[in-house]
Design a protein around this motif. Structure first.
Motif, PDB file in Angstrom:
ATOM      1  N   TYR A   1       6.669  25.252 -37.121  1.00  0.00           N
ATOM      2  CA  TYR A   1       6.230  25.315 -35.718  1.00  0.00           C
ATOM      3  C   TYR A   1       5.189  24.220 -35.447  1.00  0.00           C
ATOM      4  O   TYR A   1       5.222  23.567 -34.394  1.00  0.00           O
ATOM      5  CB  TYR A   1       5.612  26.673 -35.408  1.00  0.00           C
ATOM      6  CG  TYR A   1       6.594  27.799 -35.190  1.00  0.00           C
ATOM      7  CD1 TYR A   1       7.684  27.659 -34.334  1.00  0.00           C
ATOM      8  CD2 TYR A   1       6.413  29.035 -35.821  1.00  0.00           C
ATOM      9  CE1 TYR A   1       8.573  28.704 -34.125  1.00  0.00           C
ATOM     10  CE2 TYR A   1       7.301  30.080 -35.623  1.00  0.00           C
ATOM     11  CZ  TYR A   1       8.377  29.916 -34.774  1.00  0.00           C
ATOM     12  OH  TYR A   1       9.260  30.952 -34.566  1.00  0.00           O
TER      13      TYR A   1
ATOM     14  N   TYR B   1      11.829  23.232 -34.524  1.00  0.00           N
ATOM     15  CA  TYR B   1      11.676  24.558 -33.926  1.00  0.00           C
ATOM     16  C   TYR B   1      12.678  25.551 -34.504  1.00  0.00           C
ATOM     17  O   TYR B   1      12.312  26.674 -34.877  1.00  0.00           O
ATOM     18  CB  TYR B   1      11.841  24.464 -32.406  1.00  0.00           C
ATOM     19  CG  TYR B   1      11.847  25.810 -31.722  1.00  0.00           C
ATOM     20  CD1 TYR B   1      10.659  26.499 -31.517  1.00  0.00           C
ATOM     21  CD2 TYR B   1      13.039  26.398 -31.298  1.00  0.00           C
ATOM     22  CE1 TYR B   1      10.660  27.745 -30.908  1.00  0.00           C
ATOM     23  CE2 TYR B   1      13.038  27.635 -30.683  1.00  0.00           C
ATOM     24  CZ  TYR B   1      11.847  28.307 -30.494  1.00  0.00           C
ATOM     25  OH  TYR B   1      11.862  29.547 -29.900  1.00  0.00           O
TER      26      TYR B   1
ATOM     27  N   TYR C   1      11.066  32.293 -39.832  1.00  0.00           N
ATOM     28  CA  TYR C   1      10.463  33.515 -39.273  1.00  0.00           C
ATOM     29  C   TYR C   1      11.427  34.694 -39.401  1.00  0.00           C
ATOM     30  O   TYR C   1      11.022  35.798 -39.787  1.00  0.00           O
ATOM     31  CB  TYR C   1      10.093  33.312 -37.806  1.00  0.00           C
ATOM     32  CG  TYR C   1       9.596  34.586 -37.166  1.00  0.00           C
ATOM     33  CD1 TYR C   1       8.321  35.063 -37.426  1.00  0.00           C
ATOM     34  CD2 TYR C   1      10.425  35.338 -36.324  1.00  0.00           C
ATOM     35  CE1 TYR C   1       7.866  36.254 -36.861  1.00  0.00           C
ATOM     36  CE2 TYR C   1       9.981  36.525 -35.767  1.00  0.00           C
ATOM     37  CZ  TYR C   1       8.707  36.979 -36.041  1.00  0.00           C
ATOM     38  OH  TYR C   1       8.276  38.170 -35.493  1.00  0.00           O
TER      39      TYR C   1
ATOM     40  N   GLY D   1       5.919  30.829 -30.789  1.00  0.00           N
ATOM     41  CA  GLY D   1       6.304  31.258 -32.130  1.00  0.00           C
ATOM     42  C   GLY D   1       5.105  31.508 -33.019  1.00  0.00           C
ATOM     43  O   GLY D   1       5.055  32.510 -33.755  1.00  0.00           O
TER      44      GLY D   1
ATOM     45  N   GLU E   1      12.200  28.988 -36.646  1.00  0.00           N
ATOM     46  CA  GLU E   1      12.771  30.269 -36.247  1.00  0.00           C
ATOM     47  C   GLU E   1      13.566  30.907 -37.399  1.00  0.00           C
ATOM     48  O   GLU E   1      13.539  32.126 -37.579  1.00  0.00           O
ATOM     49  CB  GLU E   1      13.689  30.074 -35.046  1.00  0.00           C
ATOM     50  CG  GLU E   1      12.960  29.747 -33.752  1.00  0.00           C
ATOM     51  CD  GLU E   1      12.347  30.983 -33.112  1.00  0.00           C
ATOM     52  OE1 GLU E   1      13.079  31.789 -32.517  1.00  0.00           O
ATOM     53  OE2 GLU E   1      11.112  31.134 -33.212  1.00  0.00           O
TER      54      GLU E   1
END
Length: 255
Positions: A157, A138, A145, A177, A142
């Motif tokens: 994700y 995760y 992203y 997400g 992030e």
């Protein structure tokens, strides 16, 4: 529960040999003191132990973890760096997460990818750690992203979704997400699908994201309906912060 599981994991890794050094007391005895001090949120005790055992990797990580939970990111990073200097590869994960949370995405990704180099070794030593793999996936997503790399963000994700379990704190987060990535890409149907999937898993904050999506496509009726539903569920869950946020969204939609 999340705090307790995190401490169990840290001490488990220590027993795998990643945090052992020579002590006046045994490693198990030190681990027990660290565990007790952290659960009691006794930072003075933790710092006192660090004065006696300045190179214990798990102790250093635990102090960083304590400060991170207190919202003191700069202090947390300092202790994670101390753990890395003491030879801890595990600390790269915690430092990477801290960087991502403070929106230093490149530094975060570099740390997380460094941690990836030992992930297979840890899993081979103890499959119990598999329960925590989704969190690593995760935070890597992030980081990607935050850097605007949507392709890699989506891949990570999806990896998190594949491994996550219902009792994991991040249950429903990767879907959120993916919804945000899809919304950014103007793929609104896909975004709606992922936000709804996140909500079905109990991550109610996705109601707020869903309302932003409906606002962007100018579907005000869908916005009102989803927000009202979200308010009821958030209120039942005792999530007063989300209730306030959604009520604000409803007032804005009524203008």
């Amino acid at each position: 529960m999340k705090m307790k599981k995190a401490l169990i994991l840290l001490l488990l890794i220590a027993n795998l040999g990643l945090g052992v050094q020579s002590f006046a007391i045994t490693q198990d005895e030190l681990n027990a003191q660290v565990d007790e001090a952290a659960l009691n949120r006794d930072i003075r005790k933790l710092l006192s132990l660090a004065g006696k055992y300045p190179n214990d990797k798990i102790l250093l990580i635990t102090i960083g973890w304590f400060y991170a939970n207190e919202g003191n990111s700069s202090e947390a990073k300092k202790w994670y760096l101390k753990a890395i200097e003491s030879g801890s590869s595990l600390a790269y994960f915690y430092l990477g997460r801290a960087y991502v949370e403070s929106e230093e995405y490149k530094k975060g990704l570099d740390c997380l990818l460094e941690y990836n180099k030992i992930l297979k070794e840890i899993l081979i030593e103890n499959p119990y750690y598999m329960d925590y793999v989704p969190e690593y996936y995760y935070w890597t997503a992030e980081a990607y992203y935050g850097l605007g790399d949507y392709k890699n963000a989506k891949n990570w994700y999806l990896l998190a979704i594949d491994y996550i379990k219902q009792d994991n704190y991040f249950f429903g987060h990767p879907e959120q997400g993916l919804g945000i990535v899809s919304r950014d890409e103007k793929n609104y149907k896909e975004a709606e699908k992922w936000f709804l999937a996140s909500i079905r898993k109990g991550f109610l904050r996705s109601y707020y994201s869903l309302s932003l999506l409906y606002e962007e496509i100018n579907d005000i009726e869908a916005l009102k309906k989803s927000v009202r539903e979200g308010i009821v569920k958030a209120r039942n869950a005792g999530n007063t912060e989300l209730v306030k946020d959604l009520e604000k969204r409803l007032r804005e939609a009524a203008k």
